[in-house]
Write a protein that holds these residues in place. Sequence first.
Motif, PDB file in Angstrom:
ATOM      1  N   ASN A 293       8.590 -10.552  -7.358  1.00 36.75           N
ATOM      2  CA  ASN A 293       8.219 -10.787  -8.756  1.00 36.75           C
ATOM      3  C   ASN A 293       7.221 -11.931  -8.895  1.00 36.75           C
ATOM      4  OD1 ASN A 293       9.932  -8.776  -9.565  1.00 36.75           O
ATOM      5  ND2 ASN A 293      11.621 -10.148 -10.079  1.00 36.75           N
ATOM      6  N   SER A 294       6.908 -12.605  -7.780  1.00 35.90           N
ATOM      7  CA  SER A 294       6.031 -13.778  -7.845  1.00 35.90           C
ATOM      8  C   SER A 294       4.564 -13.421  -7.679  1.00 35.90           C
ATOM      9  CB  SER A 294       6.372 -14.775  -6.730  1.00 35.90           C
ATOM     10  OG  SER A 294       7.747 -14.960  -6.608  1.00 35.90           O
ATOM     11  N   VAL A 295       4.311 -12.549  -6.717  1.00 36.31           N
ATOM     12  CA  VAL A 295       2.923 -12.277  -6.333  1.00 36.31           C
ATOM     13  C   VAL A 295       2.816 -10.819  -5.877  1.00 36.31           C
ATOM     14  CG1 VAL A 295       3.344 -13.164  -3.981  1.00 36.31           C
ATOM     15  CG2 VAL A 295       0.998 -13.044  -4.830  1.00 36.31           C
ATOM     16  N   THR A 296       1.685 -10.194  -6.224  1.00 39.43           N
ATOM     17  CA  THR A 296       1.453  -8.823  -5.776  1.00 39.43           C
ATOM     18  C   THR A 296       0.336  -8.833  -4.735  1.00 39.43           C
ATOM     19  OG1 THR A 296       2.171  -7.916  -7.887  1.00 39.43           O
ATOM     20  CG2 THR A 296       0.826  -6.478  -6.501  1.00 39.43           C
ATOM     21  N   ALA A 297       0.654  -8.293  -3.561  1.00 32.89           N
ATOM     22  CA  ALA A 297      -0.339  -8.171  -2.488  1.00 32.89           C
ATOM     23  C   ALA A 297      -0.932  -6.769  -2.596  1.00 32.89           C
ATOM     24  CB  ALA A 297       0.317  -8.391  -1.137  1.00 32.89           C
ATOM     25  N   ILE A 298      -2.252  -6.725  -2.770  1.00 32.60           N
ATOM     26  CA  ILE A 298      -2.939  -5.463  -3.067  1.00 32.60           C
ATOM     27  C   ILE A 298      -3.859  -5.094  -1.910  1.00 32.60           C
ATOM     28  CG2 ILE A 298      -4.503  -4.333  -4.719  1.00 32.60           C
ATOM     29  CD1 ILE A 298      -3.584  -6.695  -6.699  1.00 32.60           C
TER      30      ILE A 298
END
Length: 379
Positions: A293-298
């Motif tokens: 929920n903190s960071v999205t790795a794309i």
Amino acid sequence: MLKRYLLAPGPTPVPPEVLLSMAMPMIHHRAPDFLPILDSAKKGLQWLFQAKGDVLILCSTGTGGMVGAVNNFFNPGDKALVVNGGKFGERWTKICQAYGLKVEEVTVEWGYAVKPEAVEAALKKDPDIKAVFVQATETSTGVYHDIEGLGKVVRNFENTLFIVDAISALVAQDLKTDEWGVDIMIGGSQKGLMLPPGLAFVSVSEKAWKRNETSKMPRFYFNFKKERENLAKNQTNFTSAVTLIIGLNEAIKILQKEGLENVFGRHAKLAHATREAVKALGLGIYSKESPSNSVTAIEAPEGIDGQLIYKKLREKYGITGAGGQDRAKGKIFRLAHLGYADTFDVITGIAALEMVLKELGHSVTLGKGVAAAQEVLMQ
Ligand SMILES: *Cc1c(COP(=O)(O)O)cnc(C)c1O
């Protein structure tokens, strides 16, 4: 002019109320006016950590808290089990080795979460293992490890401490320190807590304090026993980071007003909206399971360098996200939704991403990602 937006997984934006609270004239850290401030910070952290025991406040970055979690509880030659599924897992191994621990790793493919059974098998095989070290959120891959599940495993091993780096997870994920049997949990100021860098927080269980009595590693600055004694008197061992602790109280006040459940709910929604937007743009999520929920790795599209996307977002649109680290460098870029983050942080990041992708020759329909995010954000 170029207006700047900070969408990195630390440092994160600082709310104006917090900034203003830190603008007051300096006060002395041993004078009576500071004691209630530290007392309030102490209680606020216990609330946030969901822990009844002490949460130490250290003047250092998060890594200082990690170092203290090693050199206050072990002896050289002790065996440690490290979950290594990314750059920060690797950091646990390096810190443990620097202090002479014998490290065994449960390696996890980048983008995946550790299976608690794998940790259980390793502990059964070697009952001499003195601690399990893991990240709650492995920031380099955007994966959240199952701390509750791991806690259920480790609590069955009497001589094993459960040590969690929650530096990027705290505030974004529901972490029940006491209930889940976490012995040591570490947080940092510049991530979910919406503060500038400079503070580390470390909760310590009674089981860990017992271990502390038998640990003979050299220590001076990070001396947790002394910090505990000082904390009982609303002090820190050395000069308190007065300004940051005043800001910490203000940040906790904001979180308490929102309520823990709502804070976690907000982060879950922002993360969900980001992932839906990314999928709508035809891009992949690097975290193949348990996205945080903190960071999205794309994942960068085929033929486009992820570092270039990160760079263009920053240079052309003023948006500072993060690139990929190590083996993920060039393959991914990351957008955080952590701390002082809300609906239009996600919209801004996704809108800019669409523009950058189009400029780099990737076929996108402008607004498609934004629309997908809006659908989630309006729920
Ligand atoms: C940011 C971060 C750290 C600590 O970094 P510092 O620069 O020392 O504050 C440690 N672990 C994780 C998972 C992080 O995201």
